[in-house]
Design an enzyme around this catalytic site. Structure first.
Site, PDB file in Angstrom:
ATOM      1  N   SER A 153       0.858  -1.192   0.000  1.00 14.33           N
ATOM      2  CA  SER A 153       0.000   0.000   0.000  1.00 14.33           C
ATOM      3  C   SER A 153       0.888   1.232   0.000  1.00 14.33           C
ATOM      4  O   SER A 153       1.996   1.215   0.562  1.00 14.33           O
ATOM      5  CB  SER A 153      -0.881   0.023   1.250  1.00 14.33           C
ATOM      6  OG  SER A 153      -1.489   1.294   1.384  1.00 14.33           O
ATOM      7  N   TYR A 166      -1.070  -0.918  10.284  1.00 14.98           N
ATOM      8  CA  TYR A 166      -1.202  -1.253   8.859  1.00 14.98           C
ATOM      9  C   TYR A 166       0.065  -0.839   8.091  1.00 14.98           C
ATOM     10  O   TYR A 166       0.611  -1.604   7.283  1.00 14.98           O
ATOM     11  CB  TYR A 166      -2.441  -0.544   8.315  1.00 14.98           C
ATOM     12  CG  TYR A 166      -2.770  -0.804   6.876  1.00 14.98           C
ATOM     13  CD1 TYR A 166      -3.325  -2.022   6.470  1.00 14.98           C
ATOM     14  CD2 TYR A 166      -2.557   0.176   5.897  1.00 14.98           C
ATOM     15  CE1 TYR A 166      -3.653  -2.245   5.140  1.00 14.98           C
ATOM     16  CE2 TYR A 166      -2.886  -0.039   4.570  1.00 14.98           C
ATOM     17  CZ  TYR A 166      -3.431  -1.248   4.203  1.00 14.98           C
ATOM     18  OH  TYR A 166      -3.758  -1.474   2.887  1.00 14.98           O
ATOM     19  N   ALA A 168       3.074  -0.406   9.261  1.00 10.49           N
ATOM     20  CA  ALA A 168       4.202  -1.273   9.646  1.00 10.49           C
ATOM     21  C   ALA A 168       4.116  -2.606   8.912  1.00 10.49           C
ATOM     22  O   ALA A 168       5.125  -3.133   8.426  1.00 10.49           O
ATOM     23  CB  ALA A 168       4.195  -1.498  11.155  1.00 10.49           C
ATOM     24  N   LYS A 170       2.661  -3.266   6.015  1.00 10.96           N
ATOM     25  CA  LYS A 170       2.897  -3.134   4.568  1.00 10.96           C
ATOM     26  C   LYS A 170       4.356  -2.784   4.272  1.00 10.96           C
ATOM     27  O   LYS A 170       4.944  -3.283   3.308  1.00 10.96           O
ATOM     28  CB  LYS A 170       1.947  -2.087   3.971  1.00 10.96           C
ATOM     29  CG  LYS A 170       0.459  -2.484   4.033  1.00 10.96           C
ATOM     30  CD  LYS A 170       0.188  -3.747   3.223  1.00 10.96           C
ATOM     31  CE  LYS A 170      -1.293  -4.049   3.087  1.00 10.96           C
ATOM     32  NZ  LYS A 170      -1.562  -5.245   2.286  1.00 10.96           N
ATOM     33  N   ILE A 199      -8.029   3.133  -4.299  1.00 11.72           N
ATOM     34  CA  ILE A 199      -8.640   2.343  -5.373  1.00 11.72           C
ATOM     35  C   ILE A 199     -10.145   2.282  -5.123  1.00 11.72           C
ATOM     36  O   ILE A 199     -10.583   2.144  -3.974  1.00 11.72           O
ATOM     37  CB  ILE A 199      -8.052   0.909  -5.376  1.00 11.72           C
ATOM     38  CG1 ILE A 199      -6.510   0.939  -5.490  1.00 11.72           C
ATOM     39  CG2 ILE A 199      -8.672   0.058  -6.485  1.00 11.72           C
ATOM     40  CD1 ILE A 199      -5.939   1.597  -6.734  1.00 11.72           C
TER      41      ILE A 199
HETATM   42  P1  NAP Z   1     -11.320  -6.365   1.019  1.00 11.01           P
HETATM   43  O1  NAP Z   1     -12.356  -5.918   0.026  1.00 11.01           O
HETATM   44  O2  NAP Z   1     -11.517  -6.039   2.462  1.00 11.01           O
HETATM   45  O3  NAP Z   1     -11.143  -7.953   0.847  1.00 11.01           O
HETATM   46  C1  NAP Z   1     -10.291  -8.643   1.705  1.00 11.01           C
HETATM   47  C2  NAP Z   1     -10.201 -10.089   1.255  1.00 11.01           C
HETATM   48  O4  NAP Z   1      -9.268 -10.733   2.134  1.00 11.01           O
HETATM   49  C3  NAP Z   1     -11.492 -10.869   1.351  1.00 11.01           C
HETATM   50  O5  NAP Z   1     -11.504 -11.837   0.330  1.00 11.01           O
HETATM   51  C4  NAP Z   1     -11.397 -11.545   2.719  1.00 11.01           C
HETATM   52  O6  NAP Z   1     -12.146 -12.766   2.797  1.00 11.01           O
HETATM   53  C5  NAP Z   1      -9.908 -11.834   2.786  1.00 11.01           C
HETATM   54  N1  NAP Z   1      -9.357 -11.907   4.136  1.00 11.01           N
HETATM   55  C6  NAP Z   1      -9.548 -11.057   5.181  1.00 11.01           C
HETATM   56  N2  NAP Z   1      -8.850 -11.477   6.260  1.00 11.01           N
HETATM   57  C7  NAP Z   1      -8.193 -12.602   5.863  1.00 11.01           C
HETATM   58  C8  NAP Z   1      -7.326 -13.532   6.520  1.00 11.01           C
HETATM   59  N3  NAP Z   1      -6.952 -13.368   7.793  1.00 11.01           N
HETATM   60  N4  NAP Z   1      -6.870 -14.588   5.821  1.00 11.01           N
HETATM   61  C9  NAP Z   1      -7.223 -14.773   4.538  1.00 11.01           C
HETATM   62  N5  NAP Z   1      -8.048 -13.962   3.868  1.00 11.01           N
HETATM   63  C10 NAP Z   1      -8.522 -12.883   4.532  1.00 11.01           C
HETATM   64  O7  NAP Z   1      -9.851  -5.805   0.624  1.00 11.01           O
HETATM   65  P2  NAP Z   1      -9.401  -4.865  -0.593  1.00 11.01           P
HETATM   66  O8  NAP Z   1      -9.807  -3.450  -0.302  1.00 11.01           O
HETATM   67  O9  NAP Z   1      -9.783  -5.483  -1.884  1.00 11.01           O
HETATM   68  O10 NAP Z   1      -7.811  -4.910  -0.418  1.00 11.01           O
HETATM   69  C11 NAP Z   1      -7.032  -5.974  -0.934  1.00 11.01           C
HETATM   70  C12 NAP Z   1      -5.559  -5.689  -0.656  1.00 11.01           C
HETATM   71  O11 NAP Z   1      -5.185  -4.446  -1.220  1.00 11.01           O
HETATM   72  C13 NAP Z   1      -5.224  -5.589   0.833  1.00 11.01           C
HETATM   73  O12 NAP Z   1      -3.965  -6.176   1.081  1.00 11.01           O
HETATM   74  C14 NAP Z   1      -5.189  -4.099   1.097  1.00 11.01           C
HETATM   75  O13 NAP Z   1      -4.354  -3.780   2.191  1.00 11.01           O
HETATM   76  C15 NAP Z   1      -4.603  -3.607  -0.225  1.00 11.01           C
HETATM   77  N6  NAP Z   1      -4.917  -2.206  -0.543  1.00 11.01           N
HETATM   78  C16 NAP Z   1      -6.210  -1.812  -0.754  1.00 11.01           C
HETATM   79  C17 NAP Z   1      -6.483  -0.480  -1.096  1.00 11.01           C
HETATM   80  C18 NAP Z   1      -7.890  -0.001  -1.396  1.00 11.01           C
HETATM   81  O14 NAP Z   1      -8.042   1.175  -1.779  1.00 11.01           O
HETATM   82  N7  NAP Z   1      -8.905  -0.834  -1.272  1.00 11.01           N
HETATM   83  C19 NAP Z   1      -5.421   0.436  -1.186  1.00 11.01           C
HETATM   84  C20 NAP Z   1      -4.127  -0.015  -0.936  1.00 11.01           C
HETATM   85  C21 NAP Z   1      -3.880  -1.335  -0.629  1.00 11.01           C
HETATM   86  P3  NAP Z   1     -13.638 -12.837   3.447  1.00 11.01           P
HETATM   87  O15 NAP Z   1     -14.455 -11.786   2.756  1.00 11.01           O
HETATM   88  O16 NAP Z   1     -14.098 -14.229   3.165  1.00 11.01           O
HETATM   89  O17 NAP Z   1     -13.468 -12.543   4.909  1.00 11.01           O
END
Ligand code: NAP
Length: 258
Positions: A153, A166, A168, A170, A199
């Site tokens: 991130s 978070y 730390a 990443k 995003i």
């Molecule tokens: P999200 O919509 O919250 O989806 C998280 C996914 O991870 C879900 O499939 C969830 O499964 C699964 N999950 C949660 N805890 C878990 C665990 N302990 N073990 C295995 N699976 C787990 O996340 P997102 O926003 O798409 O983000 C995806 C990645 O991108 C993350 O690493 C996040 O830090 C990074 N990121 C996101 C953004 C953004 O703008 N969204 C920006 C920068 C970085 P269930 O639904 O079945 O619980």
């Protein structure tokens, strides 16, 4: 089809036919988008969920191509990780690519942050990446081929108030990735990061107009990113177009941090 910034989504070339990939946390959000992109390029994909098997199954059935599977995977739990990777080998007979995408937040200012909130975030985001990378590396080193992409991130690069846990986790993944890239390179296994900025996901859908405006003010390209922007970066790093790229972090952030 055009994305939210008006760019056309080109027809994908099937460059991953015969390849097998596991995308952690792919039952929704960015992980589901990455899975869709890789499937549209011919890969067989293992979709993983932590709590919602129905959502994962829906993604499996909606993906282009065939042979995709869904698996339960708690990335911070060693037994769960070992089981999931055994299942992938049993079903696919190989594992060419791993995308460590699963991640969580538990935001709080430092003085109010509970130790448990620090531990839960680092367990999922950092220990989880370690456990899954170790399991994948066992398979990839034997095959003398593989590529791993870890989703970090912009917050891991800049820090963010209220997200010390978070950030730390990443930042830790970036350092972890460089070490792993050095260890695995001699067997043609690469490891890189993609660091998204803001995003468009369920997370950003809940922003107020004012919050959105103040975020856009800070982004040189004046737009939030699409899941497809992150997926395209992941696809590039997995592919042979990036065969000479390892230990790198590719920022997908509209210029927010450079
Ligand atoms: P999200 O919509 O919250 O989806 C998280 C996914 O991870 C879900 O499939 C969830 O499964 C699964 N999950 C949660 N805890 C878990 C665990 N302990 N073990 C295995 N699976 C787990 O996340 P997102 O926003 O798409 O983000 C995806 C990645 O991108 C993350 O690493 C996040 O830090 C990074 N990121 C996101 C953004 C953004 O703008 N969204 C920006 C920068 C970085 P269930 O639904 O079945 O619980």
């Amino acid at each position: 089809m055009n994305d939210s910034q008006g760019y056309s989504q080109d027809q994908m070339t099937p460059r991953f036919i015969g390849r097998a990939v596991l995308v952690t946390g792919s039952s929704r959000g960015i992980g589901a988008g990455i899975a869709r992109r890789l499937a549209s390029e011919g890969a067989r994909v293992a979709i993983t969920y932590a709590s919602n098997p129905d959502a994962a199954q829906k993604i499996v059935t909606s993906l282009p191509g065939s042979g995709h599977i869904s698996l339960h995977l708690q990335v911070g739990d060693e037994t769960s990780v070992e089981k999931a990777f055994s299942k992938v080998l049993e079903e696919f007979g190989r594992l060419d690519f791993l995308v460590n995408n699963a991640g969580i937040t538990k935001d709080q200012l430092l003085l109010r942050m509970k130790a448990d909130d620090f531990d839960r975030v680092t367990e999922a985001n950092l220990r989880g990446v370690f456990l899954c990378t170790r399991a994948a590396a066992k398979i990839m080193l034997k095959a003398r081929f593989g590529s791993i992409v870890n989703i970090t991130s912009v917050v891991g690069q800049t820090g963010n108030p209220g997200q010390s846990n978070y950030a730390a986790s990443k930042g830790g993944v970036e350092a972890f990735t460089k070490s792993v890239a050095l260890e695995l390179a001699s067997r043609q296994v690469r490891a890189n990061c993609v660091a998204p900025g803001f995003i468009v996901t369920e997370m950003t859908d809940v922003l107020s107009d004012q919050q959105r405006r103040s975020i856009l003010d800070r982004i040189p390209l004046k737009a939030l990113g699409d899941v497809s922007d992150v997926a395209a970066a992941v696809s590039f790093l997995l592919s042979s177009d990036a065969k000479y790229v390892t230990g790198h972090t590719l920022s997908v952030n509209g210029g927010l941090y450079m």
